[in-house]
Design a protein around this motif. Structure first.
Motif, PDB file in Angstrom:
ATOM      1  N   PHE A  82       4.516  -4.036   6.794  1.00  0.00           N
ATOM      2  CA  PHE A  82       4.069  -2.444   6.505  1.00  0.00           C
ATOM      3  C   PHE A  82       4.786  -1.630   7.332  1.00  0.00           C
ATOM      4  N   PHE A  83       4.995  -1.925   8.735  1.00  0.00           N
ATOM      5  CA  PHE A  83       5.582  -0.925   9.394  1.00  0.00           C
ATOM      6  C   PHE A  83       7.214  -0.997   9.329  1.00  0.00           C
ATOM      7  N   THR A  84       7.917  -1.996   8.889  1.00  0.00           N
ATOM      8  CA  THR A  84       9.302  -2.085   8.526  1.00  0.00           C
ATOM      9  C   THR A  84      10.014  -1.866   7.504  1.00  0.00           C
ATOM     10  N   LYS A  85       9.160  -2.425   6.368  1.00  0.00           N
ATOM     11  CA  LYS A  85       9.635  -2.294   4.913  1.00  0.00           C
ATOM     12  C   LYS A  85       9.034  -1.094   4.133  1.00  0.00           C
ATOM     13  N   LEU A  86       7.850  -0.673   4.281  1.00  0.00           N
ATOM     14  CA  LEU A  86       7.223   0.322   3.654  1.00  0.00           C
ATOM     15  C   LEU A  86       7.299   1.772   4.090  1.00  0.00           C
ATOM     16  N   GLU A  87       7.102   2.777   3.179  1.00  0.00           N
ATOM     17  CA  GLU A  87       7.207   4.217   3.824  1.00  0.00           C
ATOM     18  C   GLU A  87       6.022   4.962   3.714  1.00  0.00           C
ATOM     19  N   ILE A  88       4.957   4.189   3.597  1.00  0.00           N
ATOM     20  CA  ILE A  88       3.546   4.565   3.520  1.00  0.00           C
ATOM     21  C   ILE A  88       3.370   5.416   4.760  1.00  0.00           C
ATOM     22  N   THR A  89       2.911   6.821   4.545  1.00  0.00           N
ATOM     23  CA  THR A  89       2.508   7.709   5.466  1.00  0.00           C
ATOM     24  C   THR A  89       1.191   8.252   5.488  1.00  0.00           C
ATOM     25  N   LYS A  90       0.649   8.235   4.371  1.00  0.00           N
ATOM     26  CA  LYS A  90      -0.944   8.605   4.221  1.00  0.00           C
ATOM     27  C   LYS A  90      -1.858   7.672   4.470  1.00  0.00           C
ATOM     28  N   LEU A  91      -3.244   8.086   5.280  1.00  0.00           N
ATOM     29  CA  LEU A  91      -4.067   7.291   5.870  1.00  0.00           C
ATOM     30  C   LEU A  91      -4.691   6.499   4.675  1.00  0.00           C
ATOM     31  N   VAL A  92      -4.853   7.261   3.400  1.00  0.00           N
ATOM     32  CA  VAL A  92      -5.512   6.317   2.343  1.00  0.00           C
ATOM     33  C   VAL A  92      -4.840   5.272   1.785  1.00  0.00           C
ATOM     34  N   SER A  93      -3.284   5.550   1.789  1.00  0.00           N
ATOM     35  CA  SER A  93      -2.470   4.472   1.317  1.00  0.00           C
ATOM     36  C   SER A  93      -2.599   3.384   2.075  1.00  0.00           C
ATOM     37  N   GLY A  94      -2.482   3.527   3.559  1.00  0.00           N
ATOM     38  CA  GLY A  94      -2.594   2.772   4.615  1.00  0.00           C
ATOM     39  C   GLY A  94      -3.857   1.827   4.383  1.00  0.00           C
ATOM     40  N   LEU A  95      -5.062   2.448   4.316  1.00  0.00           N
ATOM     41  CA  LEU A  95      -6.234   1.649   4.052  1.00  0.00           C
ATOM     42  C   LEU A  95      -6.102   0.941   2.969  1.00  0.00           C
ATOM     43  N   LEU A  96      -5.718   1.144   1.804  1.00  0.00           N
ATOM     44  CA  LEU A  96      -5.526   0.520   0.661  1.00  0.00           C
ATOM     45  C   LEU A  96      -4.722  -0.868   0.813  1.00  0.00           C
ATOM     46  N   TYR A  97      -3.596  -0.675   1.532  1.00  0.00           N
ATOM     47  CA  TYR A  97      -2.622  -1.667   2.007  1.00  0.00           C
ATOM     48  C   TYR A  97      -3.409  -2.596   2.524  1.00  0.00           C
ATOM     49  N   PHE A  98      -4.077  -2.393   3.718  1.00  0.00           N
ATOM     50  CA  PHE A  98      -4.584  -3.341   4.617  1.00  0.00           C
ATOM     51  C   PHE A  98      -5.890  -3.967   4.019  1.00  0.00           C
ATOM     52  N   GLY A  99      -6.614  -3.062   3.138  1.00  0.00           N
ATOM     53  CA  GLY A  99      -7.898  -3.690   2.575  1.00  0.00           C
ATOM     54  C   GLY A  99      -7.428  -4.653   1.611  1.00  0.00           C
ATOM     55  N   TYR A 100      -6.378  -4.379   0.816  1.00  0.00           N
ATOM     56  CA  TYR A 100      -6.032  -5.531  -0.198  1.00  0.00           C
ATOM     57  C   TYR A 100      -5.337  -6.985   0.724  1.00  0.00           C
ATOM     58  N   MET A 101      -4.647  -6.581   1.771  1.00  0.00           N
ATOM     59  CA  MET A 101      -3.934  -7.719   2.226  1.00  0.00           C
ATOM     60  C   MET A 101      -5.014  -8.363   3.253  1.00  0.00           C
ATOM     61  N   LEU A 102      -6.006  -7.883   3.570  1.00  0.00           N
ATOM     62  CA  LEU A 102      -7.398  -8.448   4.180  1.00  0.00           C
ATOM     63  C   LEU A 102      -7.778  -9.667   3.094  1.00  0.00           C
ATOM     64  N   ILE A 103      -8.051  -9.159   1.930  1.00  0.00           N
ATOM     65  CA  ILE A 103      -8.767  -9.874   0.958  1.00  0.00           C
ATOM     66  C   ILE A 103      -7.697 -11.151   0.475  1.00  0.00           C
ATOM     67  N   ALA A 104      -6.328 -10.627   0.545  1.00  0.00           N
ATOM     68  CA  ALA A 104      -5.448 -11.960   0.315  1.00  0.00           C
ATOM     69  C   ALA A 104      -5.322 -12.930   1.269  1.00  0.00           C
ATOM     70  N   SER A 105      -5.449 -12.429   2.556  1.00  0.00           N
ATOM     71  CA  SER A 105      -5.452 -13.424   3.923  1.00  0.00           C
ATOM     72  C   SER A 105      -6.740 -14.069   3.809  1.00  0.00           C
ATOM     73  N   TYR A 106      -7.910 -13.468   3.672  1.00  0.00           N
ATOM     74  CA  TYR A 106      -9.195 -14.214   3.426  1.00  0.00           C
ATOM     75  C   TYR A 106      -9.319 -15.231   2.451  1.00  0.00           C
ATOM     76  N   ALA A 107      -8.512 -15.056   1.142  1.00  0.00           N
ATOM     77  CA  ALA A 107      -8.260 -15.905   0.164  1.00  0.00           C
ATOM     78  C   ALA A 107      -7.473 -17.179   0.472  1.00  0.00           C
ATOM     79  N   PHE A 108      -6.622 -16.756   1.305  1.00  0.00           N
ATOM     80  CA  PHE A 108      -5.424 -17.767   1.909  1.00  0.00           C
ATOM     81  C   PHE A 108      -6.069 -18.678   2.806  1.00  0.00           C
ATOM     82  N   PHE A 109      -6.948 -18.142   3.726  1.00  0.00           N
ATOM     83  CA  PHE A 109      -7.636 -18.881   4.869  1.00  0.00           C
ATOM     84  C   PHE A 109      -8.598 -19.888   4.134  1.00  0.00           C
ATOM     85  N   VAL A 110      -9.228 -19.501   3.154  1.00  0.00           N
ATOM     86  CA  VAL A 110     -10.170 -20.468   2.311  1.00  0.00           C
ATOM     87  C   VAL A 110      -9.333 -21.528   1.788  1.00  0.00           C
TER      88      VAL A 110
END
Length: 643
Positions: free
Chosen positions: A591-619
């Protein structure tokens, strides 16, 4: 009895014949978008469709007509599948009129006059670098860009920018310019026998030009800046069209047709060869070779060490020389003692089996080409449907383990298995969807689709979990290879490197190392709006992930048992599951090295979806590690003689 048997045979034969006819009919009707070619004769009308506006800076898609772009007389939505709706695709008709092999020059699309509100909308979209996506014969519109490196190769970017920011010479003030002239190129492959043609390419070069005309504007007005009769065409943006309130904008387009040697079956090659493929392939192969080498070494060490241990223990028993047991055999009376929170472990193991089945079948379909990029939304639709139908395996796996732990309330367990993981994911998804709704984005899932998802969950998945749970619980309980003592043995003080937290965190490194290079390309395809298509390599990486998770968990479980710590149930799940933590940390780094996301809403979306992906990967990885240890412990304790 004989007559009953005969009637049963007849009924079975009827059912089989019905299923055969149904499948034959389904096969006859089977059609994948982009798989069946369409032939066009000269002069045939081509349907140009518009799709969503996308931006890698905001990750919020918008429908094409959310901007005051030229609309047709009546806007007609195309029917989208479940995956397309969840991706935010909104495919609609357009006012562009293309006729096969009939070139057009300076065709006027429409003329609009901006007010303060519409000018602000255009400026915001230009600021956020939004791109316009269009479709012709199921091919997405691309902008060809010639590289300036040694090979001067051409790369293709999906969609064209709404406009651009710039400055007039001698001025430092930023101005906004709109791309109001589009030079389309339709590439086709012609059949010399029938003279019919198939579309194999759809490209555009966008320009910004301030159109001029004589007199007052009407439908018959001729542009002086773009006139095919005087051979005046748009080839640059030297006099760009500025975006300001009360300024008029005239939208125009050219259509050029080019015959191509590319055959219809290979038309997607140009779209899929977008990145540095050499780096991609060599990196993945290198990673796989390292992991395979490590896995081979681990397996060899384990087999040799275990063989020596089992031989020694059995010799001691036969020679009656064993004064005192040592190592992993010492905890044989406690190793199969049910863990704390055993119900929860059963729920997570069942969910992991459901996830493993879904991923495995999806991979097989993808490898055979059923889920290619030409089938938009197919991947997500397939994953959702498979998840729902794999519920029967989740119920079965959790109930079998639950009965082994002497559990009795299988219905309660089945309900938790059916609702826990999907409930947590749905809650996160609902919050993210509410955020997208607040931004008025087309990425927001409509109420009807949300209702369909809930219906699939409670109407299909939950009943199937209960069916699987019923079947699993009715089966005889899995017998332990050794008896469990009534009084738990005290666990001796452990060395620092055998601390549960430390060993769990160490265990997740190798599985993550098996996938992190491939993970980079997957994240790039999702968040940088590019195609992902190397499913063959992804399948290999997935197999390597399975092997690595199993082997690293077995090794650490063996060391744990040798140090007389028999609490392996949860630790085996968490050891390989901890790779999900590294996945989330890598996603943060990305997120911090490759993406150019600056808006808070977009950041929340990114980390929200990646949290779901990580949770699924954990299971997923946790379940693989658990079953590997479950098999391993049963194998070694059934191989030695216990008094």
């Amino acid at each position: 009895m004989e007559s009953r048997s005969r009637s049963m045979h007849k009924l079975t034969a009827k059912i089989c014949s019905f299923l055969f006819l149904f499948l034959a009919h389904a096969a006859h009707c089977f059609y994948l978008p982009g798989v069946a070619p369409e032939d066009f004769q000269k002069g045939d009308l081509l349907k140009v469709k518009v799709n969503k506006l996308t931006s890698i800076k905001t990750q919020l898609p918008y429908s094409y007509y959310s901007l005051p772009l030229c609309p047709p007389k009546k806007i007609v939505d195309s029917t989208e599948n479940l995956g397309e709706v969840l991706r935010g695709d909104r495919i609609e008709n357009s006012p562009y009129v293309f006729k096969m092999r009939d070139p057009q020059m300076c065709t006027v699309l429409c003329r609009i006059t901006l007010d303060a509100k519409t000018a602000k909308q255009f400026k915001e979209k230009i600021d956020d670098e939004y791109r316009v996506n269009m479709i012709l014969d199921n091919l997405p519109l691309v902008v060809p860009i010639r590289r300036s490196d040694q090979d001067s190769s051409t790369v293709y970017q999906l969609g064209y920018h709404v406009g651009l920011k710039g400055q007039y010479s001698g001025s430092k003030e930023d101005r906004y310019f709109i791309h109001n002239h589009l030079a389309f190129t339709v590439k086709y492959h012609r059949d010399p026998q029938t003279d019919s043609a198939r579309i194999v390419g759809f490209q555009v070069k966008p320009y910004s030009i301030k159109h001029e005309y004589e007199g007052k504007w009407n439908e018959k007005s001729h542009l002086t800046t773009c006139d095919p009769h005087s051979k005046r065409t748009v080839v640059s943006s030297n006099t760009p069209q500025e975006v300001e309130a009360k300024k008029e904008i005239i939208f125009t387009y050219d259509v050029e047709y080019q015959e191509s040697d590319v055959k219809w079956a290979s038309r997607w090659d140009a779209y899929l060869l977008m990145n540095d493929d050499q780096i991609h392939w060599f990196s993945i192969v290198n990673s796989l070779m390292i992991v395979l080498f490590l896995s081979g070494m681990v397996a060899m060490i384990m087999l040799r060490t275990l063989y020596r241990d089992i031989s020694r223990y059995n010799e001691l028993e036969t020679q009656e020389e064993a004064q005192e047991e040592t190592g992993w055999k010492l905890v044989h009376g406690d190793v199969f003692r049910p863990p704390s929170n055993s119900d929860l472990l059963c729920v997570y193991v069942g969910t992991g089996v459901q996830f493993l089945g879904m991923v495995l079948v999806t991979m097989i379909f993808a490898v055979f080409g059923f889920l290619s990029p030409s089938n938009r939304g197919g991947l997500m639709t397939a994953m959702l449907l498979l998840w729902v139908f794999m519920g029967i395996f989740a119920g079965y796996a959790s109930a079998r383990l639950y009965k082994m732990f002497k559990g009795a309330e299988w219905k309660k367990l089945a309900f938790r298995t059916a609702c826990m993981f999907p409930g947590i994911v749905f809650a996160i998804f609902f919050v993210l969807n509410a955020i997208i709704w607040g931004q008025k984005s087309s990425g927001a899932v409509p109420f009807g689709t949300m209702f369909a998802l809930v219906l699939m969950w409670f109407g299909i998945s939950v009943p199937l979990v209960f069916v699987g749970g019923y079947v699993g619980f009715k089966k005889p309980a899995i017998e332990d290879p050794v008896r469990t003592n009534k009084i738990p043995r005290q666990i001796p003080e452990q060395a620092w490197y055998m601390n549960p937290t430390f060993s769990i965190l160490i265990g997740g490194i190798l599985p993550f190392g098996a996938v992190f290079i491939e993970l980079f390309f997957i994240l790039t395809s999702i968040w940088l709006n590019q195609f992902y298509y190397i499913f063959g390599f992804l399948f290999l990486v997935f197999i390597i992930l399975l092997i690595t998770c199993a082997e690293i968990t077995i090794v650490l479980c063996y060391f744990q048992l040798c140090s007389e710590d028999y609490l392996w149930w949860w630790r085996s799940y968490l050891t390989s599951g901890s790779s999900a933590l590294y996945l989330f940390l890598y996603a943060t780094f990305y997120f911090f090295t490759k993406l150019e996301i600056t808006k808070l809403v977009s950041g929340l979306l990114y980390f929200g979806y990646m949290l779901i992906a990580s949770y699924a990967f954990f299971v997923l990885t946790g379940t693989i590690g658990f079953y590997a240890c479950f098999w391993f412990t049963r194998l070694i304790y059934s191989s030695v003689k216990i008094d």
